[in-house]
Write an enzyme that holds these catalytic residues in place. Structure first.
Site, PDB file in Angstrom:
ATOM      1  N   HIS A 202       4.527  -8.346   7.322  1.00 45.52           N
ATOM      2  CA  HIS A 202       4.186  -7.416   8.398  1.00 45.52           C
ATOM      3  C   HIS A 202       2.688  -7.401   8.708  1.00 45.52           C
ATOM      4  O   HIS A 202       2.283  -6.914   9.748  1.00 45.52           O
ATOM      5  CB  HIS A 202       4.704  -6.010   8.082  1.00 45.52           C
ATOM      6  CG  HIS A 202       3.967  -5.257   7.020  1.00 45.52           C
ATOM      7  ND1 HIS A 202       4.399  -5.197   5.712  1.00 45.52           N
ATOM      8  CD2 HIS A 202       2.852  -4.509   7.070  1.00 45.52           C
ATOM      9  CE1 HIS A 202       3.574  -4.432   5.017  1.00 45.52           C
ATOM     10  NE2 HIS A 202       2.621  -4.003   5.816  1.00 45.52           N
ATOM     11  N   ASP A 236       9.747  -9.407   3.299  1.00 49.94           N
ATOM     12  CA  ASP A 236       8.411  -8.992   3.747  1.00 49.94           C
ATOM     13  C   ASP A 236       7.308  -9.761   3.033  1.00 49.94           C
ATOM     14  O   ASP A 236       6.346  -9.183   2.519  1.00 49.94           O
ATOM     15  CB  ASP A 236       8.204  -7.490   3.560  1.00 49.94           C
ATOM     16  CG  ASP A 236       6.963  -7.014   4.304  1.00 49.94           C
ATOM     17  OD1 ASP A 236       6.669  -7.568   5.375  1.00 49.94           O
ATOM     18  OD2 ASP A 236       6.274  -6.108   3.802  1.00 49.94           O
ATOM     19  N   SER A 316      -1.606  -3.369   1.941  1.00 51.63           N
ATOM     20  CA  SER A 316      -0.405  -4.199   2.045  1.00 51.63           C
ATOM     21  C   SER A 316      -0.703  -5.673   1.797  1.00 51.63           C
ATOM     22  O   SER A 316      -1.586  -6.259   2.421  1.00 51.63           O
ATOM     23  CB  SER A 316       0.228  -4.037   3.426  1.00 51.63           C
ATOM     24  OG  SER A 316       0.793  -2.767   3.575  1.00 51.63           O
TER      25      SER A 316
END
Length: 465
Positions: A202, A236, A316
């Site tokens: 992402h 992801d 992230s």
């Protein structure tokens, strides 16, 4: 919006950690990502045809999501003991008395036995790592390209030493978002000696689809252009090719299966754009079923490592590290309790990381073929059922592995292998804890009777632009 089951049937919300300056910041309680646009991904199984993704707002009961799969389940149980040995029989009458062994000899024998046990355990662990890496090497990783040895001594471990060891292997990532340079930010780490960096899908998904520019910045502030080797929306994860960083040492990769709840961990990354940031905490939980994403096209299901180490927007893709300096997860999502007016909620001590065992498998697949593969069973599961009595199967596709194994519409799956599942998301995550081709035992409740079914998992390959 991700929800996860609790004993009291309440469900905290988890979301992706977005960049602070990314457009379209969601409102409090909504799932968001690091500058993420809606991702395109193969929907044959996660979701399967006709299988909706996890919605942001609760949907009416009865909505279903087809079943897919992930990495070896962390936290193997310790072997038990068989009980005390049988009593020795009495010596025959008239037999000569036994000679007593001097105490020092007993002590020496015990010490030798202990040393052999320790060495045997260490050797077993080393062989397990070697076997793991050998199998992955045949699937896309060059022999010797991955580091697995713990860089720090457990007796002398500290957060200071972990930070000094891992910061040079951790990078900040800037990606173009909707045509705006550096609008999406995240973190990553050097995966191997061939210039590959692992991060979250992402973080780079929008730039990858638009052929936008992606750059990584090392701990000294040097910028390098990066290209996407491949990415997985299901897990992801994304692998970047950055040839110029071959001079940087790769991070050592640990094993999620050896994690224990309560052990110390360190999260490293660039929260809120603050590069080379270190936070610490513990492993709060293992095998935590977490789903994230805002649409059926970007929903990911994670068999997560939960931690209370502070993780914020921008973390992230960064590494979650144990206290001997090995990466044991990729920081990916946070739970939120709602943000302040005009702002975003930060860490509340509930963060989630993708287990490194899954990361190694998926990265190896991407490096070999540019794509990731995941297991499927060919059935749809109700992800809205809130009774926590198992995963309710809504539709079993004809000719699927599920049908061949005897799974039927209306069955409630209560276990996948040795993992107990209480709802649909838990079942999806438990399946993803395995690999295509494995035969897994499913415990099913049908018409009040318990049944054991064996299902051989099929494979589905993602096709991302």
């Amino acid at each position: 919006m991700t929800q996860e089951p609790q004993d009291d049937q309440s469900r905290p919300i988890s979301r992706w950690a977005p960049p602070t300056d990314a457009p379209n910041v969601p409102s409090a309680g909504q799932s968001s990502r690091d500058g993420l646009g809606e991702d395109e991904r193969d929907t044959a199984e996660v979701p399967l045809p006709g299988m909706p993704g996890r919605p942001v707002a609760p949907a009416p009961a009865g909505d279903t999501v087809p079943l897919p799969p992930s990495a070896p389940p962390p936290g193997a149980s310790l072997p038990g003991f068989d009980g005390p040995p049988p009593p020795l029989s009495a010596a025959p009458t008239g037999s000569s008395p036994r000679r007593r062994v001097p105490g020092p000899i007993w002590a020496l024998a015990a010490a030798v036995a202990f040393l052999l046990g320790v060495l045997g355990g260490y050797a077993g662990g080393v062989l397990e790592d070697q076997d793991d890496m050998s199998s992955l090497a045949g699937g896309g990783l060059e022999p010797g390209s991955i580091e697995t040895d713990a860089p720090l001594n457990a007796d002398d471990a500290s957060i200071v030493k972990v930070a000094a060891t891992l910061l040079p292997s951790t990078v900040q990532i800037f990606a173009e978002y909707q045509g705006v340079k550096d609008a999406a930010t995240g973190s990553g780490f050097v995966f191997d000696r061939n210039g590959h960096v692992v991060t979250n899908n992402h973080v780079v998904a929008n730039a990858a689809k638009a052929k936008g520019r992606i750059e990584v910045v090392d701990h000294k502030g040097r910028r390098y252009k990066a290209d996407v080797v491949g990415r997985s929306a299901v897990y992801d994860l994304a692998v970047l090719d950055v040839p110029e960083i071959k001079e940087l040492d790769p991070a050592s990769l640990g094993s999620t299966s050896r994690l224990r709840i309560g052990e110390g961990v360190v999260a490293i990354g660039s929260p809120l754009g603050l590069s080379s940031t270190v936070t610490s905490g513990i492993v709060s939980a293992l095998q935590r079923p977490v789903s994230t994403g805002q649409t059926e096209d970007d929903t990911s299901y994670i068999n997560a490592v939960q931690t209370d180490a502070a993780i914020n927007p921008g973390n992230s893709g960064g590494p979650l590290v144990n206290l001997v300096g090995q990466v044991i997860g990729v920081n990916s999502a946070i739970a939120t309790a709602g943000g302040g007016e005009g702002g975003e909620s930060g860490s509340i001590g509930v963060g989630f990381a993708i287990p490194i065992d899954q990361v190694k498998v998926t990265a190896a697949q991407i490096l070999k073929t540019g794509k990731a593969t995941y297991p499927i069973v060919g059935a749809s599961v109700d992800v809205q059922a809130g009774d926590h009595r198992g995963a309710l199967i809504s539709v079993v596709e004809a000719g699927s592995p599920a049908a061949a194994g005897g799974l039927k519409d209306g069955d409630r799956v209560t276990k996948v292998g040795d993992v107990t599942v209480t709802d649909g998301i838990g079942m999806i995550v438990a399946i993803r804890a395995h690999q295509p081709g494995e035969t897994v035992e499913f415990t099913v409740m049908r018409n009040g009777a318990r049944q054991e079914l064996k299902i051989k998992l099929d494979a589905q390959t993602e096709n991302l632009a």
